[in-house]
Motif scaffolding. Sequence first.
Motif, short mmCIF file in Angstrom:
data_model
loop_
_atom_site.label_atom_id
_atom_site.label_comp_id
_atom_site.label_asym_id
_atom_site.label_seq_id
_atom_site.Cartn_x
_atom_site.Cartn_y
_atom_site.Cartn_z
N UNK A 144 0.79 -1.23 0.00
CA UNK A 144 0.00 0.00 0.00
C UNK A 144 0.83 1.28 0.00
N UNK A 145 1.90 1.33 0.77
CA UNK A 145 2.63 2.59 0.92
C UNK A 145 3.67 2.81 -0.18
N UNK A 146 4.46 1.79 -0.47
CA UNK A 146 5.54 1.95 -1.45
C UNK A 146 5.03 2.37 -2.83
N UNK A 147 3.88 1.81 -3.31
CA UNK A 147 3.38 2.28 -4.62
C UNK A 147 3.06 3.77 -4.65
N UNK A 148 2.74 4.36 -3.47
CA UNK A 148 2.46 5.80 -3.42
C UNK A 148 3.75 6.61 -3.42
#
Length: 238
Positions: free
Chosen positions: A201-205
Amino acid sequence: MTGGAGWLPELLTAIIASVLAITLHEAAHGYAALGLGDDTAKRMGRLSLNPLRHVDQVGTILLPGFLLLVQLLTIGRVEFMFGWAKPVPVDVTHMRRPLQGMMLVAAAGPAMNFFLAWLAGLLVHPVESGGAFLSPDSLGILYRFLGLCILANLVLGLFNLLPIPPLDGGRILAGLLPRSLALPYMRLERWGILIVLFGVFLLPRLVDGFDPVGWALRNVVAFAFNLVLLLSGNGSGG
């Protein structure tokens, strides 16, 4: 299914499909452990097909509910689900070979999901046979339910095979490693969920173009979905 209460059948079928996948996944862990000599889950009342005994407030209710509502309100259908249940308690010290026992118990969950996906594919045939006795709307809901059952079970089973403790894949890998490597590797378990949430969830952002979930949906899950249709006698799925 984009206006009014048109998305309600989609919501209900997605919830039922997800609950069945999660509940039977956890039950498979418990029964596998019992078969290998560990009755911890049975003694604690977790060897159950009652979904309420496996509910995790965040992983089973809040996160899947958020994903369901966002997808239904934006695109009118469910394309992706993610969540987890409260893990079934297992004490591997009750087993003759703890690391190997842990590996078999871990593998039972995804194996159950893959079996359920295949079973949902097989159920397409009696639905087709009885289609003349059902309304088009009812037939469409049944087809969508079976499709969501296949999808939910494949996503849950494949996701859990990621080799990151405490996911099942991490425990399977630990069972295959030499003891000298398995024990240090299992110490990652305390950080495992944080690693997964960061990567999914976080790394793609944070990193442009990095989308492991989208890649998995386009490739691994899509391939597995078509394979299930093929193995259940429904052609290649397109």
